[in-house]
Design a protein around this motif. Structure first.
Motif, short mmCIF file in Angstrom:
data_model
loop_
_atom_site.label_atom_id
_atom_site.label_comp_id
_atom_site.label_asym_id
_atom_site.label_seq_id
_atom_site.Cartn_x
_atom_site.Cartn_y
_atom_site.Cartn_z
N VAL A 47 0.72 -1.23 0.00
CA VAL A 47 -0.13 0.07 0.15
C VAL A 47 0.94 1.17 -0.07
CG1 VAL A 47 -2.04 -1.23 1.26
CG2 VAL A 47 -0.21 0.09 2.65
N GLU A 48 0.29 2.37 -0.46
CA GLU A 48 1.13 3.67 -0.41
C GLU A 48 0.48 4.79 0.30
OE1 GLU A 48 2.86 4.63 -4.24
OE2 GLU A 48 2.78 2.58 -4.86
N TRP A 49 1.20 5.56 0.78
CA TRP A 49 0.65 7.07 1.23
C TRP A 49 1.62 7.79 0.47
CZ3 TRP A 49 1.51 3.07 4.97
CH2 TRP A 49 0.12 2.76 5.67
N HIS A 50 0.91 8.99 0.30
CA HIS A 50 1.39 10.17 -0.14
C HIS A 50 1.02 11.68 0.14
CE1 HIS A 50 3.88 7.92 -3.26
NE2 HIS A 50 2.84 7.00 -3.45
N HIS A 51 1.79 12.56 0.12
CA HIS A 51 1.42 13.93 0.81
C HIS A 51 0.56 14.71 -0.03
CE1 HIS A 51 3.22 16.85 3.76
NE2 HIS A 51 1.88 16.95 3.91
N PRO A 63 8.10 14.88 8.13
CA PRO A 63 8.94 14.25 9.20
C PRO A 63 8.34 14.47 10.66
CG PRO A 63 9.93 16.02 8.02
CD PRO A 63 8.81 15.91 7.37
N SER A 64 7.46 15.43 10.83
CA SER A 64 7.22 15.93 12.18
C SER A 64 6.03 15.11 12.67
CB SER A 64 6.93 17.26 12.39
OG SER A 64 5.75 17.42 11.53
N HIS A 65 5.21 14.34 11.62
CA HIS A 65 4.26 13.61 11.94
C HIS A 65 4.57 12.01 12.18
CE1 HIS A 65 2.26 17.29 10.93
NE2 HIS A 65 1.23 16.53 10.29
N ARG A 66 5.12 11.60 13.13
CA ARG A 66 5.45 10.33 13.79
C ARG A 66 4.46 9.60 14.15
NH1 ARG A 66 11.49 10.90 15.87
NH2 ARG A 66 12.12 9.10 14.75
N GLY A 67 4.62 8.29 13.84
CA GLY A 67 3.57 7.49 14.69
C GLY A 67 3.45 5.99 13.91
N PRO A 68 2.42 5.39 14.42
CA PRO A 68 2.32 3.97 14.11
C PRO A 68 1.53 3.86 12.61
CG PRO A 68 0.72 4.31 15.61
CD PRO A 68 1.56 5.66 15.76
N VAL A 104 9.67 4.67 8.45
CA VAL A 104 9.94 3.51 7.74
C VAL A 104 9.18 3.89 6.49
CG1 VAL A 104 9.61 1.02 7.17
CG2 VAL A 104 10.30 2.06 9.52
N VAL A 105 7.93 4.55 6.37
CA VAL A 105 7.30 4.63 5.21
C VAL A 105 8.04 5.71 4.44
CG1 VAL A 105 5.12 5.46 4.35
CG2 VAL A 105 5.18 3.80 6.18
N ARG A 106 8.35 6.43 5.11
CA ARG A 106 8.99 8.05 4.26
C ARG A 106 10.40 7.35 3.62
NH1 ARG A 106 8.73 13.00 5.03
NH2 ARG A 106 11.16 13.13 5.39
N GLU A 107 10.83 6.40 4.32
CA GLU A 107 12.19 6.14 3.57
C GLU A 107 12.04 5.15 2.29
OE1 GLU A 107 14.87 4.09 6.01
OE2 GLU A 107 15.81 5.57 6.78
N ALA A 108 10.69 4.51 2.49
CA ALA A 108 10.35 3.48 1.17
C ALA A 108 9.41 4.45 0.26
CB ALA A 108 9.38 2.45 1.83
N HIS A 109 9.57 5.67 0.26
CA HIS A 109 8.68 6.67 -0.47
C HIS A 109 7.39 6.32 -0.55
CE1 HIS A 109 12.40 7.68 -2.54
NE2 HIS A 109 12.97 6.38 -2.70
N GLY A 110 6.66 6.20 0.53
CA GLY A 110 5.28 6.13 0.77
C GLY A 110 4.76 4.70 0.82
N LYS A 111 5.54 3.58 0.61
CA LYS A 111 5.32 2.16 0.72
C LYS A 111 5.45 1.40 1.92
CE LYS A 111 6.45 2.07 -4.37
NZ LYS A 111 7.12 3.41 -4.33
N LEU A 112 4.27 0.54 2.16
CA LEU A 112 4.26 -0.30 3.36
C LEU A 112 3.81 -1.66 2.81
CD1 LEU A 112 4.74 -0.59 6.45
CD2 LEU A 112 2.39 -0.16 6.55
N THR A 113 4.52 -2.77 3.03
CA THR A 113 4.00 -4.33 2.45
C THR A 113 3.57 -5.03 3.70
OG1 THR A 113 5.75 -4.17 0.76
CG2 THR A 113 4.95 -6.12 1.37
N VAL A 114 2.28 -5.30 3.37
CA VAL A 114 1.80 -6.41 4.45
C VAL A 114 1.30 -7.77 3.88
CG1 VAL A 114 0.91 -4.46 5.63
CG2 VAL A 114 -0.75 -5.30 3.86
N THR A 115 0.97 -8.80 4.84
CA THR A 115 0.67 -10.09 4.34
C THR A 115 -0.58 -10.27 4.69
OG1 THR A 115 2.86 -11.06 4.74
CG2 THR A 115 1.32 -12.31 4.69
#
Length: 203
Positions: A47-51, A63-68, A104-115
């Motif tokens: 999945v991806e998030w973008h600003h 980068p100030s918006h840190r969390g889970p 982690v998501v920022r470093e991955a250019h917005g991407k997060l992989t889940v199973t």
């Protein structure tokens, strides 16, 4: 294409934990408004998030918006209403790397992989992704939640019966993972809110 149409202001969070927007932050909750993505149980889904835009060059989230980050599923026929949701993924703070999931998501250019779990039933689902930004969470109502939903159809699953929870209803304004002073308490003491992940991690 597969994402439920969300509110026009992409960067607008949900702060009211009783709001219908907490389900999918969607302007259109009709299942017919979105196509359904085929997914095989046990496979990985990114999945991806973008600003501001949907490019890798986007800074994704301040980068100030840190969390889970959290991911939930619900049978599509429920349309996300009532006791229909179960959590399949969560990632909070990694003390070894001094990184929140948002880092982690920022470093991955917005991407997060889940199973996608195998211990569920085949069929159509809402997949709800969520970031909780904690930069203002030291006061009640300060946590900023960014949920969105994707429609998927799962094949190749085995039978499962996860405990179901309502959204809204999984979070309270004074939960330790919602009311949290990220500047004072630090990530090592953070408790991810909501129900436990299904299926439970292997011991």
């Amino acid at each position: 294409m597969f994402i439920r149409p969300y509110i026009p202001a992409k960067t607008q969070p949900v702060r009211d934990l009783t709001s219908p927007l907490l389900v999918c932050r969607a302007t259109q909750m009709s299942p017919s408004a979105t196509k359904i993505l085929p997914v095989v149980a046990g496979s990985q889904l990114t999945v991806e998030w973008h600003h501001y835009n949907d490019q890798d060059s986007d800074n994704v989230i301040s980068p100030s918006h840190r969390g889970p980050c959290l991911v939930y599923m619900a049978p599509l026929e429920s349309n996300g209403q009532g006791y229909s949701w179960f959590k399949i993924y969560e990632q909070g703070y990694d003390a070894t790397k001094n990184m929140w999931c948002t880092d982690v998501v920022r470093e991955a250019h917005g991407k997060l992989t889940v199973t996608i779990p195998t211990e569920i039933n085949n069929g159509d689902y809402l997949l709800r992704t969520e970031i909780i930004a904690l930069h203002n969470a030291k006061v009640v109502g300060g946590a900023q939640l960014f949920p969105n939903c994707v429609q998927i159809t799962v094949t190749g699953a085995t039978f499962g019966s996860p405990e179901l929870h309502p959204i809204p209803g999984i979070y309270n304004s004074t939960d330790p993972g919602i009311l949290f002073n990220i500047y004072k308490e630090g990530g090592a003491t953070y408790e991810i809110p909501g129900p436990p992940v299904y299926p439970p991690p292997a011991q």
